[in-house]
Design a protein around this motif. Structure first.
Motif, PDB file in Angstrom:
ATOM      1  N   TRP A 254     -21.200  40.341 -10.934  1.00 53.92           N
ATOM      2  CA  TRP A 254     -22.418  41.122 -11.173  1.00 53.92           C
ATOM      3  C   TRP A 254     -22.114  42.233 -12.178  1.00 53.92           C
ATOM      4  O   TRP A 254     -22.850  42.433 -13.139  1.00 53.92           O
ATOM      5  CB  TRP A 254     -22.930  41.712  -9.853  1.00 53.92           C
ATOM      6  N   TRP A 255     -21.009  42.954 -11.927  1.00 51.19           N
ATOM      7  CA  TRP A 255     -20.640  44.071 -12.787  1.00 51.19           C
ATOM      8  C   TRP A 255     -20.363  43.612 -14.219  1.00 51.19           C
ATOM      9  O   TRP A 255     -20.803  44.221 -15.182  1.00 51.19           O
ATOM     10  CB  TRP A 255     -19.435  44.793 -12.202  1.00 51.19           C
ATOM     11  N   LYS A 256     -19.619  42.519 -14.358  1.00 48.99           N
ATOM     12  CA  LYS A 256     -19.304  42.000 -15.684  1.00 48.99           C
ATOM     13  C   LYS A 256     -20.592  41.628 -16.423  1.00 48.99           C
ATOM     14  O   LYS A 256     -20.736  41.895 -17.617  1.00 48.99           O
ATOM     15  CB  LYS A 256     -18.384  40.786 -15.553  1.00 48.99           C
ATOM     16  N   SER A 257     -21.532  41.038 -15.714  1.00 47.66           N
ATOM     17  CA  SER A 257     -22.811  40.657 -16.314  1.00 47.66           C
ATOM     18  C   SER A 257     -23.591  41.887 -16.771  1.00 47.66           C
ATOM     19  O   SER A 257     -24.106  41.932 -17.891  1.00 47.66           O
ATOM     20  CB  SER A 257     -23.627  39.858 -15.299  1.00 47.66           C
ATOM     21  N   VAL A 258     -23.660  42.903 -15.927  1.00 49.19           N
ATOM     22  CA  VAL A 258     -24.420  44.113 -16.251  1.00 49.19           C
ATOM     23  C   VAL A 258     -23.781  44.864 -17.413  1.00 49.19           C
ATOM     24  O   VAL A 258     -24.459  45.275 -18.348  1.00 49.19           O
ATOM     25  CB  VAL A 258     -24.565  45.025 -15.010  1.00 49.19           C
TER      26      VAL A 258
ATOM     27  N   PRO B 144     -32.585  47.218 -13.714  1.00 48.88           N
ATOM     28  CA  PRO B 144     -33.777  46.408 -13.471  1.00 48.88           C
ATOM     29  C   PRO B 144     -33.802  45.955 -12.001  1.00 48.88           C
ATOM     30  O   PRO B 144     -32.756  45.809 -11.368  1.00 48.88           O
ATOM     31  CB  PRO B 144     -33.598  45.209 -14.405  1.00 48.88           C
ATOM     32  N   GLU B 145     -34.988  45.724 -11.498  1.00 49.16           N
ATOM     33  CA  GLU B 145     -35.137  45.379 -10.083  1.00 49.16           C
ATOM     34  C   GLU B 145     -34.311  44.158  -9.687  1.00 49.16           C
ATOM     35  O   GLU B 145     -33.699  44.140  -8.618  1.00 49.16           O
ATOM     36  CB  GLU B 145     -36.615  45.140  -9.764  1.00 49.16           C
ATOM     37  N   ILE B 146     -34.233  43.169 -10.557  1.00 44.98           N
ATOM     38  CA  ILE B 146     -33.462  41.964 -10.225  1.00 44.98           C
ATOM     39  C   ILE B 146     -31.977  42.289 -10.060  1.00 44.98           C
ATOM     40  O   ILE B 146     -31.315  41.786  -9.154  1.00 44.98           O
ATOM     41  CB  ILE B 146     -33.697  40.830 -11.241  1.00 44.98           C
ATOM     42  N   ASP B 147     -31.439  43.161 -10.933  1.00 44.70           N
ATOM     43  CA  ASP B 147     -30.030  43.562 -10.818  1.00 44.70           C
ATOM     44  C   ASP B 147     -29.811  44.389  -9.557  1.00 44.70           C
ATOM     45  O   ASP B 147     -28.807  44.229  -8.861  1.00 44.70           O
ATOM     46  CB  ASP B 147     -29.583  44.368 -12.037  1.00 44.70           C
ATOM     47  N   TRP B 148     -30.740  45.296  -9.276  1.00 45.22           N
ATOM     48  CA  TRP B 148     -30.644  46.126  -8.072  1.00 45.22           C
ATOM     49  C   TRP B 148     -30.668  45.258  -6.814  1.00 45.22           C
ATOM     50  O   TRP B 148     -29.858  45.444  -5.901  1.00 45.22           O
ATOM     51  CB  TRP B 148     -31.765  47.154  -8.039  1.00 45.22           C
ATOM     52  N   ASN B 149     -31.585  44.308  -6.756  1.00 50.05           N
ATOM     53  CA  ASN B 149     -31.702  43.435  -5.586  1.00 50.05           C
ATOM     54  C   ASN B 149     -30.457  42.561  -5.411  1.00 50.05           C
ATOM     55  O   ASN B 149     -29.994  42.347  -4.290  1.00 50.05           O
ATOM     56  CB  ASN B 149     -32.963  42.571  -5.670  1.00 50.05           C
ATOM     57  N   THR B 150     -29.924  42.079  -6.513  1.00 48.03           N
ATOM     58  CA  THR B 150     -28.693  41.288  -6.452  1.00 48.03           C
ATOM     59  C   THR B 150     -27.547  42.145  -5.926  1.00 48.03           C
ATOM     60  O   THR B 150     -26.790  41.725  -5.038  1.00 48.03           O
ATOM     61  CB  THR B 150     -28.342  40.710  -7.840  1.00 48.03           C
ATOM     62  N   LEU B 151     -27.424  43.353  -6.463  1.00 43.83           N
ATOM     63  CA  LEU B 151     -26.370  44.266  -6.019  1.00 43.83           C
ATOM     64  C   LEU B 151     -26.518  44.580  -4.530  1.00 43.83           C
ATOM     65  O   LEU B 151     -25.539  44.508  -3.778  1.00 43.83           O
ATOM     66  CB  LEU B 151     -26.402  45.554  -6.832  1.00 43.83           C
ATOM     67  N   ASP B 152     -27.719  44.922  -4.099  1.00 45.86           N
ATOM     68  CA  ASP B 152     -27.956  45.204  -2.673  1.00 45.86           C
ATOM     69  C   ASP B 152     -27.574  44.021  -1.797  1.00 45.86           C
ATOM     70  O   ASP B 152     -26.968  44.184  -0.734  1.00 45.86           O
ATOM     71  CB  ASP B 152     -29.430  45.560  -2.441  1.00 45.86           C
ATOM     72  N   GLY B 153     -27.933  42.822  -2.239  1.00 45.80           N
ATOM     73  CA  GLY B 153     -27.593  41.622  -1.473  1.00 45.80           C
ATOM     74  C   GLY B 153     -26.092  41.445  -1.317  1.00 45.80           C
ATOM     75  O   GLY B 153     -25.603  41.078  -0.250  1.00 45.80           O
ATOM     76  N   ILE B 154     -25.350  41.725  -2.383  1.00 41.06           N
ATOM     77  CA  ILE B 154     -23.888  41.603  -2.335  1.00 41.06           C
ATOM     78  C   ILE B 154     -23.297  42.662  -1.409  1.00 41.06           C
ATOM     79  O   ILE B 154     -22.506  42.359  -0.514  1.00 41.06           O
ATOM     80  CB  ILE B 154     -23.290  41.735  -3.754  1.00 41.06           C
ATOM     81  N   LEU B 155     -23.686  43.929  -1.626  1.00 48.16           N
ATOM     82  CA  LEU B 155     -23.094  45.029  -0.863  1.00 48.16           C
ATOM     83  C   LEU B 155     -23.481  44.993   0.618  1.00 48.16           C
ATOM     84  O   LEU B 155     -22.703  45.426   1.470  1.00 48.16           O
ATOM     85  CB  LEU B 155     -23.505  46.378  -1.460  1.00 48.16           C
ATOM     86  N   ASP B 156     -24.677  44.504   0.921  1.00 42.72           N
ATOM     87  CA  ASP B 156     -25.134  44.478   2.307  1.00 42.72           C
ATOM     88  C   ASP B 156     -24.831  43.179   3.032  1.00 42.72           C
ATOM     89  O   ASP B 156     -25.152  43.039   4.210  1.00 42.72           O
ATOM     90  CB  ASP B 156     -26.636  44.775   2.365  1.00 42.72           C
ATOM     91  N   SER B 157     -24.192  42.224   2.339  1.00 38.76           N
ATOM     92  CA  SER B 157     -23.830  40.976   3.014  1.00 38.76           C
ATOM     93  C   SER B 157     -22.804  41.274   4.104  1.00 38.76           C
ATOM     94  O   SER B 157     -21.974  42.180   3.976  1.00 38.76           O
ATOM     95  CB  SER B 157     -23.273  39.954   2.023  1.00 38.76           C
ATOM     96  N   GLU B 158     -22.879  40.524   5.156  1.00 38.72           N
ATOM     97  CA  GLU B 158     -21.994  40.760   6.302  1.00 38.72           C
ATOM     98  C   GLU B 158     -20.521  40.627   5.924  1.00 38.72           C
ATOM     99  O   GLU B 158     -19.695  41.452   6.320  1.00 38.72           O
ATOM    100  CB  GLU B 158     -22.331  39.787   7.435  1.00 38.72           C
TER     101      GLU B 158
END
Length: 180
Positions: free
Chosen positions: A151-155, A81-95
């Motif tokens: 995030w992974w545990k939730s998904v 889902p878009e919310i999970d994708w956006n959360t994942l992107d935010g985590i992976l792309d964080s500095e």
């Protein structure tokens, strides 16, 4: 001796280059993230694997293994889902996550309190690879890695429809991922 993380990197590169021209009619989306967890138990190991692709599709596997053999293996595929994708992107792309550099270690013959995680994130033309054999090895990186693991545990705790077949990139030998 090649560590599991080095084997992961070598085989991931081989599988990406080998598959480049194999399926001309239908392009295969690139991998964005590979997550693997091996949680040993008294009677059986629980292993989880998730492949997340750049088009939001995922492939997930859960295996119950005893004495190095599958007792049960479930496969799930779908679109995040878009919310999970956006959360994942935010985590992976964080500095702080991008700057995370976990040196490869040689695995000792015996690991007490083993609970392994292997994480591989696509970065431009390479992968950011991390391997943690136990909670102690993960501790110095906890603040950066914890959001991804939560995030992974939730998904994966959500009910997923069983579909698909085993993906060789989630295969293991003695708890070591060998085919990415």
């Amino acid at each position: 001796m090649m560590t599991p993380c080095m084997a992961l990197c070598v085989l991931l590169g081989m599988s990406l280059t080998a598959g480049a021209g194999a399926n001309e009619a239908r392009p295969v989306p690139a991998l964005r993230l590979v997550l693997f967890e091996d949680q040993p138990g008294a009677m059986a190991d629980q292993q989880y694997c998730m492949l997340v692709f750049t088009d939001r599709h995922f492939h997930a596997e859960k295996a119950v293994r005893h004495l190095g053999k599958d007792q049960e293996r479930q496969f799930s595929e779908g679109v995040l889902p878009e919310i999970d994708w956006n959360t994942l992107d935010g985590i992976l792309d964080s500095e702080e996550f991008r700057k995370l550099n976990v040196p490869a270690n040689v695995a000792p013959p015996v690991v007490q309190d083993a609970h392994a995680f292997i994480i591989s994130v696509a970065r431009d033309k390479t992968f950011q690879n991390m391997e943690f054999l136990d909670n102690k090895s993960r501790k110095p990186y906890e603040s950066q890695v914890k959001p991804l693991l939560q995030w992974w545990k939730s998904v994966r705790s959500r009910r997923m429809v069983e579909t698909g077949t085993q993906d060789s990139r989630c295969s293991t030998v003695n708890g070591v991922v060998f085919s990415y």
